[in-house]
Write a protein that holds these residues in place. Structure first.
Motif, PDB file in Angstrom:
ATOM      1  N   SER A  60     -19.530   1.340 -42.840  1.00 26.53           N
ATOM      2  CA  SER A  60     -20.897   0.822 -42.781  1.00 26.53           C
ATOM      3  C   SER A  60     -21.558   0.963 -44.155  1.00 26.53           C
ATOM      4  O   SER A  60     -21.996   2.045 -44.547  1.00 26.53           O
ATOM      5  CB  SER A  60     -21.677   1.589 -41.716  1.00 26.53           C
ATOM      6  N   LYS A  62     -24.274   0.315 -45.514  1.00 24.04           N
ATOM      7  CA  LYS A  62     -25.653   0.779 -45.695  1.00 24.04           C
ATOM      8  C   LYS A  62     -25.745   2.274 -45.964  1.00 24.04           C
ATOM      9  O   LYS A  62     -26.696   2.743 -46.564  1.00 24.04           O
ATOM     10  CB  LYS A  62     -26.501   0.425 -44.462  1.00 24.04           C
ATOM     11  N   ASP A  81     -18.730  -3.040 -42.693  1.00 27.93           N
ATOM     12  CA  ASP A  81     -19.776  -3.455 -41.766  1.00 27.93           C
ATOM     13  C   ASP A  81     -20.995  -3.701 -42.627  1.00 27.93           C
ATOM     14  O   ASP A  81     -21.476  -2.790 -43.309  1.00 27.93           O
ATOM     15  CB  ASP A  81     -20.032  -2.328 -40.749  1.00 27.93           C
ATOM     16  N   ARG A 151     -23.746  -8.652 -29.783  1.00 23.46           N
ATOM     17  CA  ARG A 151     -24.044  -7.222 -29.731  1.00 23.46           C
ATOM     18  C   ARG A 151     -24.865  -6.994 -28.479  1.00 23.46           C
ATOM     19  O   ARG A 151     -25.966  -7.532 -28.352  1.00 23.46           O
ATOM     20  CB  ARG A 151     -24.826  -6.784 -30.961  1.00 23.46           C
ATOM     21  N   ILE A 164     -33.396   6.382 -35.019  1.00 21.78           N
ATOM     22  CA  ILE A 164     -32.009   5.939 -35.233  1.00 21.78           C
ATOM     23  C   ILE A 164     -31.263   5.782 -33.915  1.00 21.78           C
ATOM     24  O   ILE A 164     -30.049   5.666 -33.881  1.00 21.78           O
ATOM     25  CB  ILE A 164     -31.250   6.872 -36.215  1.00 21.78           C
ATOM     26  N   HIS A 201     -23.600  -0.914 -30.633  1.00 24.88           N
ATOM     27  CA  HIS A 201     -23.807   0.267 -31.498  1.00 24.88           C
ATOM     28  C   HIS A 201     -25.017   0.968 -30.912  1.00 24.88           C
ATOM     29  O   HIS A 201     -26.087   0.364 -30.831  1.00 24.88           O
ATOM     30  CB  HIS A 201     -24.057  -0.160 -32.946  1.00 24.88           C
ATOM     31  N   SER A 204     -27.210   6.564 -34.199  1.00 27.38           N
ATOM     32  CA  SER A 204     -26.602   7.267 -35.320  1.00 27.38           C
ATOM     33  C   SER A 204     -26.816   8.761 -35.150  1.00 27.38           C
ATOM     34  O   SER A 204     -27.727   9.195 -34.447  1.00 27.38           O
ATOM     35  CB  SER A 204     -27.275   6.759 -36.596  1.00 27.38           C
ATOM     36  N   GLN A 205     -25.987   9.546 -35.843  1.00 30.91           N
ATOM     37  CA  GLN A 205     -26.044  11.010 -35.754  1.00 30.91           C
ATOM     38  C   GLN A 205     -25.907  11.474 -34.296  1.00 30.91           C
ATOM     39  O   GLN A 205     -26.667  12.302 -33.805  1.00 30.91           O
ATOM     40  CB  GLN A 205     -27.315  11.542 -36.436  1.00 30.91           C
ATOM     41  N   GLY A 240     -20.858   2.447 -35.197  1.00 28.24           N
ATOM     42  CA  GLY A 240     -20.636   3.752 -35.855  1.00 28.24           C
ATOM     43  C   GLY A 240     -21.308   4.818 -35.016  1.00 28.24           C
ATOM     44  O   GLY A 240     -21.337   4.714 -33.796  1.00 28.24           O
ATOM     45  N   LEU A 242     -21.055   8.457 -35.185  1.00 29.24           N
ATOM     46  CA  LEU A 242     -20.644   9.858 -35.092  1.00 29.24           C
ATOM     47  C   LEU A 242     -21.455  10.691 -36.087  1.00 29.24           C
ATOM     48  O   LEU A 242     -21.589  10.327 -37.242  1.00 29.24           O
ATOM     49  CB  LEU A 242     -19.150   9.943 -35.416  1.00 29.24           C
ATOM     50  N   GLU A 276     -17.398   1.231 -36.925  1.00 22.75           N
ATOM     51  CA  GLU A 276     -18.260   1.014 -38.096  1.00 22.75           C
ATOM     52  C   GLU A 276     -18.865   2.333 -38.579  1.00 22.75           C
ATOM     53  O   GLU A 276     -20.086   2.484 -38.643  1.00 22.75           O
ATOM     54  CB  GLU A 276     -19.415   0.062 -37.728  1.00 22.75           C
ATOM     55  N   PRO A 277     -18.051   3.309 -38.929  1.00 24.45           N
ATOM     56  CA  PRO A 277     -18.629   4.595 -39.330  1.00 24.45           C
ATOM     57  C   PRO A 277     -19.268   4.528 -40.717  1.00 24.45           C
ATOM     58  O   PRO A 277     -18.765   3.862 -41.617  1.00 24.45           O
ATOM     59  CB  PRO A 277     -17.414   5.527 -39.354  1.00 24.45           C
ATOM     60  N   ARG A 279     -22.151   7.418 -41.823  1.00 25.80           N
ATOM     61  CA  ARG A 279     -22.510   8.809 -42.098  1.00 25.80           C
ATOM     62  C   ARG A 279     -21.306   9.756 -42.076  1.00 25.80           C
ATOM     63  O   ARG A 279     -21.165  10.607 -42.947  1.00 25.80           O
ATOM     64  CB  ARG A 279     -23.518   9.269 -41.046  1.00 25.80           C
ATOM     65  N   ARG A 315     -34.775  11.563 -46.244  1.00 26.32           N
ATOM     66  CA  ARG A 315     -34.463  11.963 -44.859  1.00 26.32           C
ATOM     67  C   ARG A 315     -35.336  13.112 -44.339  1.00 26.32           C
ATOM     68  O   ARG A 315     -35.829  13.030 -43.217  1.00 26.32           O
ATOM     69  CB  ARG A 315     -32.977  12.296 -44.700  1.00 26.32           C
ATOM     70  N   TYR A 374     -27.193   7.724 -46.476  1.00 24.97           N
ATOM     71  CA  TYR A 374     -28.610   7.388 -46.429  1.00 24.97           C
ATOM     72  C   TYR A 374     -29.407   8.250 -47.421  1.00 24.97           C
ATOM     73  O   TYR A 374     -30.544   8.606 -47.178  1.00 24.97           O
ATOM     74  CB  TYR A 374     -29.148   7.517 -44.991  1.00 24.97           C
ATOM     75  N   MET A 378     -31.234   5.039 -49.643  1.00 27.20           N
ATOM     76  CA  MET A 378     -32.632   4.893 -49.224  1.00 27.20           C
ATOM     77  C   MET A 378     -33.603   5.341 -50.313  1.00 27.20           C
ATOM     78  O   MET A 378     -34.800   5.487 -50.057  1.00 27.20           O
ATOM     79  CB  MET A 378     -32.888   5.710 -47.944  1.00 27.20           C
TER      80      MET A 378
HETATM   81  N1  LLP Z   1     -23.246  -0.083 -37.265  1.00 21.13           N
HETATM   82  C1  LLP Z   1     -24.512  -0.475 -37.084  1.00 21.13           C
HETATM   83  C2  LLP Z   1     -24.777  -1.740 -36.426  1.00 21.13           C
HETATM   84  C3  LLP Z   1     -25.567   0.351 -37.524  1.00 21.13           C
HETATM   85  O1  LLP Z   1     -26.823  -0.035 -37.321  1.00 21.13           O
HETATM   86  C4  LLP Z   1     -25.276   1.581 -38.172  1.00 21.13           C
HETATM   87  C5  LLP Z   1     -26.348   2.443 -38.651  1.00 21.13           C
HETATM   88  C6  LLP Z   1     -23.927   1.926 -38.350  1.00 21.13           C
HETATM   89  C7  LLP Z   1     -22.946   1.083 -37.878  1.00 21.13           C
HETATM   90  C8  LLP Z   1     -23.521   3.196 -39.030  1.00 21.13           C
HETATM   91  O2  LLP Z   1     -23.911   4.301 -38.309  1.00 21.13           O
HETATM   92  P1  LLP Z   1     -23.436   5.770 -38.740  1.00 21.13           P
HETATM   93  O3  LLP Z   1     -21.944   5.869 -38.571  1.00 21.13           O
HETATM   94  O4  LLP Z   1     -23.835   5.982 -40.139  1.00 21.13           O
HETATM   95  O5  LLP Z   1     -24.178   6.642 -37.805  1.00 21.13           O
HETATM   96  N2  LLP Z   1     -31.184   6.161 -42.164  1.00 21.13           N
HETATM   97  C9  LLP Z   1     -30.820   6.900 -40.977  1.00 21.13           C
HETATM   98  C10 LLP Z   1     -29.640   6.296 -40.262  1.00 21.13           C
HETATM   99  C11 LLP Z   1     -29.803   4.836 -39.921  1.00 21.13           C
HETATM  100  C12 LLP Z   1     -28.615   4.260 -39.214  1.00 21.13           C
HETATM  101  C13 LLP Z   1     -28.708   2.793 -39.137  1.00 21.13           C
HETATM  102  N3  LLP Z   1     -27.583   2.140 -38.544  1.00 21.13           N
HETATM  103  C14 LLP Z   1     -30.584   8.355 -41.358  1.00 21.13           C
HETATM  104  O6  LLP Z   1     -30.684   8.707 -42.528  1.00 21.13           O
HETATM  105  O7  LLP Z   1     -30.322   9.182 -40.481  1.00 21.13           O
END
Ligand code: LLP
Length: 416
Positions: A60, A62, A81, A151, A164, A201, A204-205, A240, A242, A276-277, A279, A315, A374, A378
């Motif tokens: 992911s 972002k 992603d 989705r 989140i 999805h 997150s976290q 994502g 986890l 889509e991991p 974090r 954060r 992030y 960010m």
């Molecule tokens: N896929 C989609 C569609 C998502 O919206 C996200 C995160 C991910 C995958 C990746 O998720 P992860 O594996 O990183 O949990 N800025 C916030 C987190 C925002 C997450 C947005 N979407 C923070 O700093 O906690």
């Protein structure tokens, strides 16, 4: 997830074979420092969990979108992603195979769709009926067929911070799972759309797999209904989400995450699983290195004022999140309860509040842990502060993967 790359050698904090004190002195602060070893180990944990499963790990973008990080993960086998044309550009620039790119997000523009259709990405994760119709119209203009997944919003509680959490039925994300069947049938009938997948999805976290298991059940029921009407799903994207251990959380492994979908995958052996991991790959693979500017003691509070601010790592201010903070030189110091704050002109500018940490002198470095996801992604120029540099350590070597912004960078594009 691996944090072994960050360790004390004697009294000094090191990243792999590089001393953080030296790195701070050489490159300046605030500085994001990533570990190659940690990035690879975290990615490989997913690969191991998926070794017997047709799959794609779409990192992911972002979470941390630096080209060097994207390139490193691509070399390990990752796809991407993405959620914008900017992220698509980054992924393509480092050579990610378009057939490993999935495009998520509730507000894709026609321009972004064109960019992605021309690139030939694997799948659009469509989040609403109007978006699906615009995608069909855009594909038609280009004389292409757009590969899509819907989705769906499975309406499960991911038990995470409300900002989140995305899997609630009230959230802006995804289509309500009850409406998916009708939309899939509409898509199947459209000559410019090609149904390839199903996506979800939930947030997150996440610190437990039970919300994933709950989502898996809902997805399985939908897959059965789709199969019954002849809609052929080949790709199952479960997003994502986890979590990582910021403050003593017990985190399930990627293997446990995959197991939450075990029954579903056994029932549909032809499905290719997409994860889509973000974090869990980069979060613990970096620290934000900052420097103490002043110790400010008032009759009411004790502040460690640092050159790291909410503009560098938002954060704590935005989510009230906890990031461990440790001195780069441990040397038996007294600890005290402090607020670790930055120079920005608002009280929301803090990295930690009422935190007992060893005291450091002006000019000494502190490391903020769990800052890889992030973090830089960010960051902003609030208060006209140049954004930090980013460095990537590999063994005893390091390189700057993003130069510190200059004062000239701050006004680029502006006119008087
Ligand atoms: N896929 C989609 C569609 C998502 O919206 C996200 C995160 C991910 C995958 C990746 O998720 P992860 O594996 O990183 O949990 N800025 C916030 C987190 C925002 C997450 C947005 N979407 C923070 O700093 O906690």
């Amino acid at each position: 997830m691996s944090q072994a790359a960050f360790h004390y050698q004697g009294e000094d904090l090191w990243v792999e074979g590089v001393s953080l004190a030296e790195l701070g002195a050489t490159l300046g602060t605030p500085l994001y420092v990533y570990s190659t070893q940690a990035l690879k180990a975290n990615f490989q944990a997913y690969q191991l969990a998926l070794k017997n499963q047709p799959s794609l790990i779409a990192y992911s973008v972002k979470a941390a979108s630096n080209l060097a990080i994207l390139h490193l993960l691509k070399e390990e086998g990752a796809g991407s992603d993405i959620v914008s044309g900017g992220e698509l550009k980054r992924a393509l620039q480092v050579g990610v195979d378009p057939q490993k790119i999935v495009f998520s997000g509730v507000g894709k523009t026609a321009e972004e769709m064109i960019q992605a259709l021309k690139a030939g990405i694997l799948m659009f994760n469509v989040e609403s009926a109007p978006e699906m119709r615009l995608l069909a119209a855009t594909a038609r203009e280009l004389g292409k067929k757009a590969p899509l997944a819907l989705r769906v919003n499975p309406d499960v509680d991911p038990q995470t911070h409300p900002y989140i959490a995305t899997g609630f039925r009230e959230s802006k994300f995804g289509v309500p799972i009850e409406e998916a069947l009708a939309l899939y049938q509409e898509a199947t009938a459209d000559p410019y759309l090609e149904v390839v997948g199903l996506d979800c999805h939930i947030g997150s976290q996440l610190t437990s797999v039970s919300p994933f298991a709950a989502a898996a059940e809902r997805l399985r029921a939908l897959l059965a209904r789709l199969a019954a009407v002849g809609v052929n799903i080949q790709l199952l994207d479960v997003g994502g989400g986890l979590g990582i251990n910021y403050h003593g959380e017990e985190i399930p492994s990627p293997q446990e995450l995959v197991q939450a979908f075990g029954e579903l995958l056994a029932a549909y052996p032809g499905l290719r699983l997409i994860l889509e991991p973000g974090r869990s790959i980069v979060g613990q693979a970096a620290v934000l290195l900052i420097k103490c500017l002043y110790n400010k003691v008032t009759p009411f509070k004790r502040f460690v004022i640092t050159d790291g601010a909410m503009s560098d790592l938002i954060r704590p201010s935005l989510y009230g999140s906890y990031h461990e903070i440790k001195p780069v030189r441990a040397a038996g110091r007294p600890a005290a309860k402090v607020n670790v704050v930055g120079p920005i002109c608002e009280s929301g500018d803090f990295l930690a509040q009422d935190r007992e940490i060893p005291l450091v002198e002006s000019g000494e470095f502190l490391a903020v842990f769990g800052a890889g996801a992030y973090g830089f992604a960010m960051s902003s120029n609030y208060n006209s502060r140049p954004r930090p540099a980013e460095a990537l350590v590999d063994g005893a070597r390091f390189r700057v993967i993003r130069a510190r912004e200059t004062l000239e960078d701050l006004t680029r594009g502006e006119t008087i």
